[in-house]
Motif scaffolding. Sequence first.
Motif, PDB file in Angstrom:
ATOM      1  N   UNK A   8       0.856  -1.193   0.000  1.00  0.00           N
ATOM      2  CA  UNK A   8       0.000   0.000   0.000  1.00  0.00           C
ATOM      3  C   UNK A   8       0.888   1.238   0.000  1.00  0.00           C
ATOM      4  N   UNK A   9       0.441   2.263  -0.731  1.00  0.00           N
ATOM      5  CA  UNK A   9       1.176   3.524  -0.787  1.00  0.00           C
ATOM      6  C   UNK A   9       0.166   4.650  -0.921  1.00  0.00           C
ATOM      7  N   UNK A  10       0.409   5.710  -0.191  1.00  0.00           N
ATOM      8  CA  UNK A  10      -0.427   6.904  -0.305  1.00  0.00           C
ATOM      9  C   UNK A  10       0.177   7.818  -1.372  1.00  0.00           C
ATOM     10  N   UNK A  11      -0.615   8.720  -1.863  1.00  0.00           N
ATOM     11  CA  UNK A  11      -0.172   9.665  -2.893  1.00  0.00           C
ATOM     12  C   UNK A  11       0.949  10.552  -2.359  1.00  0.00           C
ATOM     13  N   UNK A  12       1.877  10.881  -3.204  1.00  0.00           N
ATOM     14  CA  UNK A  12       2.916  11.827  -2.841  1.00  0.00           C
ATOM     15  C   UNK A  12       4.268  11.167  -2.645  1.00  0.00           C
ATOM     16  N   UNK A  13       5.061  11.776  -1.799  1.00  0.00           N
ATOM     17  CA  UNK A  13       6.432  11.329  -1.554  1.00  0.00           C
ATOM     18  C   UNK A  13       6.519  10.252  -0.471  1.00  0.00           C
ATOM     19  N   UNK A  14       5.399   9.683  -0.109  1.00  0.00           N
ATOM     20  CA  UNK A  14       5.382   8.649   0.926  1.00  0.00           C
ATOM     21  C   UNK A  14       5.850   7.314   0.360  1.00  0.00           C
ATOM     22  N   UNK A  15       6.576   6.599   1.170  1.00  0.00           N
ATOM     23  CA  UNK A  15       7.084   5.289   0.759  1.00  0.00           C
ATOM     24  C   UNK A  15       5.972   4.246   0.880  1.00  0.00           C
ATOM     25  N   UNK A  16       6.012   3.236   0.023  1.00  0.00           N
ATOM     26  CA  UNK A  16       5.036   2.147   0.147  1.00  0.00           C
ATOM     27  C   UNK A  16       5.384   1.237   1.322  1.00  0.00           C
ATOM     28  N   UNK A  17       4.364   0.531   1.784  1.00  0.00           N
ATOM     29  CA  UNK A  17       4.525  -0.401   2.891  1.00  0.00           C
ATOM     30  C   UNK A  17       4.077  -1.778   2.415  1.00  0.00           C
ATOM     31  N   UNK A  18       4.910  -2.762   2.666  1.00  0.00           N
ATOM     32  CA  UNK A  18       4.598  -4.157   2.353  1.00  0.00           C
ATOM     33  C   UNK A  18       4.190  -4.841   3.645  1.00  0.00           C
ATOM     34  N   UNK A  19       3.003  -5.427   3.656  1.00  0.00           N
ATOM     35  CA  UNK A  19       2.541  -6.227   4.800  1.00  0.00           C
ATOM     36  C   UNK A  19       2.382  -7.658   4.313  1.00  0.00           C
ATOM     37  N   UNK A  20       2.848  -8.598   5.108  1.00  0.00           N
ATOM     38  CA  UNK A  20       2.663  -9.999   4.727  1.00  0.00           C
ATOM     39  C   UNK A  20       2.379 -10.848   5.950  1.00  0.00           C
ATOM     40  N   UNK A  21       1.694 -11.946   5.696  1.00  0.00           N
ATOM     41  CA  UNK A  21       1.332 -12.873   6.768  1.00  0.00           C
ATOM     42  C   UNK A  21       1.570 -14.291   6.265  1.00  0.00           C
ATOM     43  N   UNK A  22       2.170 -15.110   7.106  1.00  0.00           N
ATOM     44  CA  UNK A  22       2.427 -16.510   6.767  1.00  0.00           C
ATOM     45  C   UNK A  22       1.617 -17.382   7.719  1.00  0.00           C
ATOM     46  N   UNK A  84       3.952  -9.160   9.246  1.00  0.00           N
ATOM     47  CA  UNK A  84       5.141  -8.318   9.264  1.00  0.00           C
ATOM     48  C   UNK A  84       4.891  -7.136   8.334  1.00  0.00           C
ATOM     49  N   UNK A  85       5.453  -6.008   8.690  1.00  0.00           N
ATOM     50  CA  UNK A  85       5.313  -4.797   7.895  1.00  0.00           C
ATOM     51  C   UNK A  85       6.703  -4.271   7.566  1.00  0.00           C
ATOM     52  N   UNK A  86       6.958  -4.052   6.278  1.00  0.00           N
ATOM     53  CA  UNK A  86       8.257  -3.584   5.808  1.00  0.00           C
ATOM     54  C   UNK A  86       8.071  -2.328   4.965  1.00  0.00           C
ATOM     55  N   UNK A  87       8.953  -1.371   5.150  1.00  0.00           N
ATOM     56  CA  UNK A  87       8.926  -0.150   4.341  1.00  0.00           C
ATOM     57  C   UNK A  87       9.736  -0.415   3.069  1.00  0.00           C
ATOM     58  N   UNK A  88       9.153  -0.069   1.939  1.00  0.00           N
ATOM     59  CA  UNK A  88       9.818  -0.253   0.653  1.00  0.00           C
ATOM     60  C   UNK A  88      10.391   1.077   0.176  1.00  0.00           C
ATOM     61  N   UNK A  89      11.375   1.027  -0.695  1.00  0.00           N
ATOM     62  CA  UNK A  89      11.901   2.280  -1.251  1.00  0.00           C
ATOM     63  C   UNK A  89      10.868   2.923  -2.197  1.00  0.00           C
TER      64      UNK A  89
END
Length: 164
Positions: A8-22, A84-89
Motif C-alpha cells: 500500500x502507498x499513499x499519494x505523494x512522496x510517501x514510501x510504500x509499505x509491504x505487509x505480509x502474513x504466513x 510483518x510490515x516492511x517499508x519499501x523504497x
Amino acid sequence: MQIEWKITKKRGNLRPVLSYCVHLEDHEKALALPVVSIVSSIPKPEEDRQDYCYPGLLERASGYSPKVFHVLEAPSHKGHAWTRTLVLPWREGNDYPEVDASFELLRHAMEEALQGAYSSEPMEVTGCVRTSSGAKTKIAPGILGEKFLRIAAKAAAQRESTAS
C-alpha cells in the motif's frame, strides 16, 4: 502454508509499505518446523523509519544502488500466523517485481524445511532385558539357601505352635 502479502502507498512522496502474513497448516505445525527466513531481493531503504523520501534524496538520488535487503520470515510450529510490515523504497512507477520473486524464494525455503522434517521417519522402539544365566548361576545358591532357611523356620514355628 499460505503467504499473503499486500503493498500500500499513499499519494505523494510517501514510501510504500509491504505487509505480509504466513499461515502454517496443522499438518505442517505437526512436523515441528523452525523459523524459516531468507534475505530477500527487496531493498531496505536507508532511513527506513522515515515514511517518506523527497526527490533527489536517498533512493530517489541519481545513481542510487541499494546496499541492504529485507529479511522475510515464516513462523515456527509454535508460533501463530504473524503479520510483518516492511517499508519499501519509493519508486516512480510503483513497480516492485522483487516482492513476488522474494515470496517465491520464501515458499521454496519453507518447502525445503517441510521436506526435511517430513523425511525424518517416525519410530517406536521397545525392548526387554532379563537376568543372564551366568548371573542366575552365581546368585542361585544364596537365594535357595534363604528359601530353605525360611521354610525351615516356618516349619519350626508350626511345630512349636502345635506342641503348645
